[in-house]
Design a protein around this motif. Structure first.
Motif, short mmCIF file in Angstrom:
data_model
loop_
_atom_site.label_atom_id
_atom_site.label_comp_id
_atom_site.label_asym_id
_atom_site.label_seq_id
_atom_site.Cartn_x
_atom_site.Cartn_y
_atom_site.Cartn_z
N GLU A 101 -107.94 -41.97 24.63
CA GLU A 101 -109.41 -41.96 24.67
C GLU A 101 -109.91 -40.56 25.00
O GLU A 101 -109.16 -39.70 25.46
N LYS A 109 -117.33 -42.79 29.22
CA LYS A 109 -116.38 -43.39 28.28
C LYS A 109 -117.05 -43.92 27.01
O LYS A 109 -116.38 -44.05 25.98
N ARG A 152 -112.07 -43.15 19.62
CA ARG A 152 -111.52 -44.49 19.45
C ARG A 152 -110.23 -44.38 18.65
O ARG A 152 -110.25 -44.23 17.43
#
Length: 389
Positions: A161, A240, A280
């Motif tokens: 990530e 995030k 992603r």
């Protein structure tokens, strides 16, 4: 067929390592990578790729494409070649470029047999303006099957990530006055900047643990005896996911509004760099890469660590399936974004990293191009990730 890829890359490793070393010796900052872009695009042109320079209005961006006569999947690879101020290639972008060059050359050897197309994008300013994000907005990756790059690192890790990022500039406008004789006539823009920092510091305990807010004061007055009529600060805000980041942005803006109310200064807020989306990773695609890296003899591949930085390939991952794995240079004491890391890229360990990365990228592209089943798995996972947001 994979042996042919590996042998082709191995036979030309001196060229690829020489290219990487040249980039190391000639570091250029973002959107000023004129020599690097000329070197890389010229290399591809000499190899028979169809090259377009200055794509999408960026002078140091390019794309180089090659395809077989048989139609098939379209794979994107990336060259990065901007350096860090005073450090040079402390992020290893010289190796990133060389890995993608090597992968593309290895794939070109077999495209006539397996079909499909590869396009290598030369993407400047990864460290600042995140040109990949702009290319994604402008449709550069539409219709592509997958996009891949590999990044040198202290250790080898699976693709994971990254944090979404917004870069905000806060400018406060006050009123100058003699700081001793008539301070009551002034409006202190620097005080407003300081109050903004105090507000942000108080905010930190009320945001999720993945949020990062860090800033600097760029302007704060010209002399102690003049009330500053202009003050400015720049902040990176990270999270995030984009939704959380949007909420944090609004809270920081309210801190600025509070600073306005307390001082009487007015505030102007703008973005000083492009926005980065969170990465992603496509796990199906990542699994193929990891398997190929193991087949090349990489014994220790760590699971993806928690993303704490921001990369512009994150924007691409919201358009097509993406991986961004990390290839270790074998020195655990190194720290990325340092001169020592840059120096390591031109050692034998750096050469080995280049070879593994180039081969694994090319082998993974081969797996995707030749397997409709893998294409389906990758596409379906990407569609699920789209609907889950």
């Amino acid at each position: 067929m994979k042996d042919l890829i590996i042998n082709t890359i191995n036979e030309r490793m001196d060229e690829f390592f020489k290219l990487s070393s040249w980039l190391y010796e000639h570091p250029e900052l973002g959107e000023k990578e004129f020599e690097a872009a000329a070197l890389l695009s010229g290399f591809f042109e000499a190899e028979g790729f169809e090259v377009l320079r200055g794509i999408y209005g960026f002078e140091t961006a390019f794309q180089a494409s090659c395809g077989g006569q048989k139609e098939g999947p379209h794979i994107a690879l990336f060259c990065e070649y901007d350096a860090l101020p005073q450090i040079g290639h402390g992020c290893g972008h010289n190796l990133i470029s060389a890995m993608s060059v090597g992968a593309a050359v290895g794939l070109k050897k077999i495209l006539e047999k397996i079909g499909g197309t590869i396009t290598v994008f030369g993407t400047p300013a990864e460290e600042t303006n995140g040109i990949k994000g702009i290319l994604a907005e402008k449709g550069a990756f539409e219709g592509m099957t997958a996009a891949m790059m590999a990044h040198p690192n202290v250790i080898t890790e699976e693709s994971g990530e990254s944090l979404a990022l917004t870069a905000l500039k806060f400018e406060f406008f006050g009123k100058a006055a003699h700081a001793a004789a008539m301070p009551e006539k002034g409006i202190n823009a620097l005080d407003a900047v300081i109050l903004l920092f105090n507000g942000v510091n108080a905010l930190r305990q009320h945001v999720p643990s993945d949020v990062r807010i860090h800033g600097i004061i760029t302007d704060g007055g010209v002399a102690p005896n003049i009330v500053p009529d202009y003050g400015a600060a720049r902040f990176y805000l990270r999270s995030k996911d984009k939704d959380t980041l949007a909420s944090v942005i609004e809270k920081v803006k309210r801190c600025a509004e509070g600073a306005e109310a307390m001082t009487g200064a007015s505030c102007r807020i703008s973005r000083f760099e492009n926005t980065y989306d969170n990465l992603r990773t496509n796990r199906s695609l990542s699994g193929l890469f990891t398997a190929n890296l193991k087949a090349l003899g990489e014994k220790e591949i760590h699971k993806a660590s928690e993303g704490i930085g921001s990369i512009d390939i994150g924007n691409v991952s919201h358009v097509v399936p993406v991986i961004h794995p990390w290839i270790g240079v074998g020195k655990g004491e190194l720290v990325i974004h340092t001169k020592e890391f840059a120096d390591c890229t031109v050692t034998e360990q750096g050469r080995e990293t280049l070879f593994k990365g180039a081969c694994a990228l090319a082998m993974t592209a081969y797996d995707v191009i030749t397997s409709e089943e893998e294409q389906k798995r990758i596409r379906e996972e990407f569609m699920r990730s789209e609907t889950s947001e």
